[in-house]
Design a protein around this motif. Structure first.
Motif, PDB file in Angstrom:
ATOM      1  N   GLN A  58       0.843  -1.193   0.000  1.00  0.00           N
ATOM      2  CA  GLN A  58       0.000   0.000   0.000  1.00  0.00           C
ATOM      3  C   GLN A  58       0.881   1.247   0.000  1.00  0.00           C
ATOM      4  O   GLN A  58       1.278   1.740   1.056  1.00  0.00           O
ATOM      5  N   PRO A  59       1.218   1.758  -1.188  1.00  0.00           N
ATOM      6  CA  PRO A  59       2.137   2.903  -1.270  1.00  0.00           C
ATOM      7  C   PRO A  59       1.573   4.204  -0.731  1.00  0.00           C
ATOM      8  O   PRO A  59       2.331   5.120  -0.416  1.00  0.00           O
ATOM      9  N   ALA A  60       0.260   4.324  -0.641  1.00  0.00           N
ATOM     10  CA  ALA A  60      -0.344   5.560  -0.120  1.00  0.00           C
ATOM     11  C   ALA A  60      -1.274   5.219   1.048  1.00  0.00           C
ATOM     12  O   ALA A  60      -1.903   4.157   1.058  1.00  0.00           O
ATOM     13  N   PRO A  61      -1.328   6.070   2.062  1.00  0.00           N
ATOM     14  CA  PRO A  61      -0.592   7.333   2.205  1.00  0.00           C
ATOM     15  C   PRO A  61       0.894   7.102   2.482  1.00  0.00           C
ATOM     16  O   PRO A  61       1.272   6.068   3.026  1.00  0.00           O
ATOM     17  N   LEU A  62       1.708   8.083   2.115  1.00  0.00           N
ATOM     18  CA  LEU A  62       3.155   7.935   2.199  1.00  0.00           C
ATOM     19  C   LEU A  62       3.642   7.700   3.627  1.00  0.00           C
ATOM     20  O   LEU A  62       4.653   7.026   3.841  1.00  0.00           O
ATOM     21  N   LEU A  64       2.412   5.916   5.977  1.00  0.00           N
ATOM     22  CA  LEU A  64       2.188   4.599   6.566  1.00  0.00           C
ATOM     23  C   LEU A  64       3.405   3.669   6.440  1.00  0.00           C
ATOM     24  O   LEU A  64       3.864   3.125   7.460  1.00  0.00           O
ATOM     25  N   PRO A  65       3.982   3.482   5.241  1.00  0.00           N
ATOM     26  CA  PRO A  65       5.183   2.641   5.159  1.00  0.00           C
ATOM     27  C   PRO A  65       6.347   3.208   5.975  1.00  0.00           C
ATOM     28  O   PRO A  65       7.095   2.443   6.597  1.00  0.00           O
ATOM     29  N   VAL A  66       6.484   4.547   5.977  1.00  0.00           N
ATOM     30  CA  VAL A  66       7.568   5.175   6.738  1.00  0.00           C
ATOM     31  C   VAL A  66       7.388   4.921   8.228  1.00  0.00           C
ATOM     32  O   VAL A  66       8.331   4.533   8.938  1.00  0.00           O
ATOM     33  N   ALA A  67       6.177   5.127   8.714  1.00  0.00           N
ATOM     34  CA  ALA A  67       5.903   4.948  10.145  1.00  0.00           C
ATOM     35  C   ALA A  67       6.135   3.505  10.578  1.00  0.00           C
ATOM     36  O   ALA A  67       6.735   3.244  11.633  1.00  0.00           O
ATOM     37  N   LEU A  68       5.681   2.552   9.769  1.00  0.00           N
ATOM     38  CA  LEU A  68       5.850   1.143  10.129  1.00  0.00           C
ATOM     39  C   LEU A  68       7.308   0.703   9.981  1.00  0.00           C
ATOM     40  O   LEU A  68       7.758  -0.190  10.698  1.00  0.00           O
ATOM     41  N   GLY A  69       8.053   1.333   9.085  1.00  0.00           N
ATOM     42  CA  GLY A  69       9.481   1.051   8.987  1.00  0.00           C
ATOM     43  C   GLY A  69      10.212   1.488  10.253  1.00  0.00           C
ATOM     44  O   GLY A  69      11.028   0.740  10.803  1.00  0.00           O
ATOM     45  N   PHE A  70       9.910   2.711  10.713  1.00  0.00           N
ATOM     46  CA  PHE A  70      10.503   3.191  11.969  1.00  0.00           C
ATOM     47  C   PHE A  70      10.055   2.324  13.147  1.00  0.00           C
ATOM     48  O   PHE A  70      10.842   2.013  14.050  1.00  0.00           O
ATOM     49  N   ALA A  71       8.778   1.935  13.139  1.00  0.00           N
ATOM     50  CA  ALA A  71       8.260   1.099  14.224  1.00  0.00           C
ATOM     51  C   ALA A  71       8.943  -0.265  14.242  1.00  0.00           C
ATOM     52  O   ALA A  71       9.190  -0.835  15.315  1.00  0.00           O
ATOM     53  N   ALA A  72       9.263  -0.804  13.066  1.00  0.00           N
ATOM     54  CA  ALA A  72       9.954  -2.092  12.994  1.00  0.00           C
ATOM     55  C   ALA A  72      11.337  -1.990  13.629  1.00  0.00           C
ATOM     56  O   ALA A  72      11.749  -2.869  14.403  1.00  0.00           O
ATOM     57  N   SER A  73      12.071  -0.919  13.307  1.00  0.00           N
ATOM     58  CA  SER A  73      13.382  -0.718  13.920  1.00  0.00           C
ATOM     59  C   SER A  73      13.251  -0.559  15.436  1.00  0.00           C
ATOM     60  O   SER A  73      14.026  -1.148  16.208  1.00  0.00           O
ATOM     61  N   GLY A  74      12.258   0.227  15.869  1.00  0.00           N
ATOM     62  CA  GLY A  74      12.060   0.423  17.302  1.00  0.00           C
ATOM     63  C   GLY A  74      11.683  -0.858  18.019  1.00  0.00           C
ATOM     64  O   GLY A  74      12.164  -1.131  19.130  1.00  0.00           O
TER      65      GLY A  74
END
Length: 269
Positions: A58-62, A64-74
């Motif tokens: 799901q490329p949009a909204p932009l 969402l992937p960014v937030a879940l990427g940061f959450a994965a690292s955290g």
């Protein structure tokens, strides 16, 4: 015309070589230096893999992937430093915290929710597996096993050919190459056994790790085919995305964590 076509075929050679050298240098230094640098690299890679994976679904909204990427690292940071629980125990806090991002993703995505949860969890388990192996001999042997499986499968598939393994998803992979990958991994495991690196029981399970790596590659190819893209991103010049380079490793490392957890439960009982 021919010279133009020939040059275009090799146009990506320079960026591919430079990217490969850069990746090998960073990986080599992190393994050599170890410690927090190695852990930070794995945490970064897992965050990028999750970002690319969610972006494919799901490329949009932009955001969402960014937030879940940061959450994965955290989440992986929390898993590493959460507690002193034994790494092989299922349902310990350091395992359960890895569920955060797959569950969030499945809840927030408009579609592909089961895929988001299952493959997202695999990415997180793989991160824990890389951290647990650490920058030492076990990690080196793990990488060699996956590379050996890939090389043996490549040459057997080209030289022997035969029936396709899963033609609808991966048209180039054959049963001969798949089985050769298992044999190559097993042969390397036997060498490790002779060096005192593995027990006989662990050697028996090495082909399963190789198979998990092969399936990691196939599943990621199927996801890209499903959404109609060639690469998971364009982060690495000439190579595509981080997930494109780590798909087999993610499958194998995730399987290693699951097998280790099951083994710990069996032997603890």
């Amino acid at each position: 015309m021919n010279s133009e076509t020939s040059s275009s075929k090799w146009a990506d050679l320079a960026p591919r070589l430079l990217s490969a050298i850069a990746m090998a240098s960073v990986a080599g230094f992190s393994i050599w230096y170890g410690g927090s640098f190695y852990q930070a690299l794995i945490i970064l890679v897992i965050g990028l893999c999750m970002w690319e994976f969610i972006r494919l679904l799901q490329p949009a909204p932009l955001w969402l992937p960014v937030a879940l990427g940061f959450a994965a690292s955290g989440s992986l940071v929390l898993s590493v430093f959460w507690s002193q629980a034994a790494p092989g125990i299922l349902f310990s806090p350091k395992i359960l915290v890895l569920l955060i991002v797959p569950v969030l993703g499945a809840a927030l995505l408009a579609q592909h929710r089961l895929l988001c949860f299952s493959y997202g969890l695999l990415i997180m388990l793989a991160g824990l597996g890389f951290i647990a192996m650490g920058p030492g001999p076990l990690l080196i042997w793990f990488i060699l096993i996956i590379v050996m499986s890939d090389i043996a499968g490549y040459f057997a598939g080209r030289l022997i050919g035969g029936k396709k393994f899963w033609p609808r998803v991966s048209p180039k992979k054959t049963w001969s190459g798949t089985i050769a990958g298992w044999i190559g991994a097993l042969a390397l495991g036997v060498i490790g056994l002779s060096q005192g690196m593995f027990s006989p029981l662990e050697v028996i399970f090495i082909p399963l790790i190789a198979f998990a790596g092969q399936m990691g590659d196939i599943v990621q190819s199927a996801i890209k085919r499903m959404v109609g893209v060639k690469d998971s991103s364009q982060l690495i010049p000439g190579h595509g995305g981080v997930l494109d380079r780590f798909d087999a490793m993610i499958g194998a490392a995730g399987a290693l964590v699951v097998l280790s957890a099951i083994g710990s439960l069996i032997f603890a009982g």
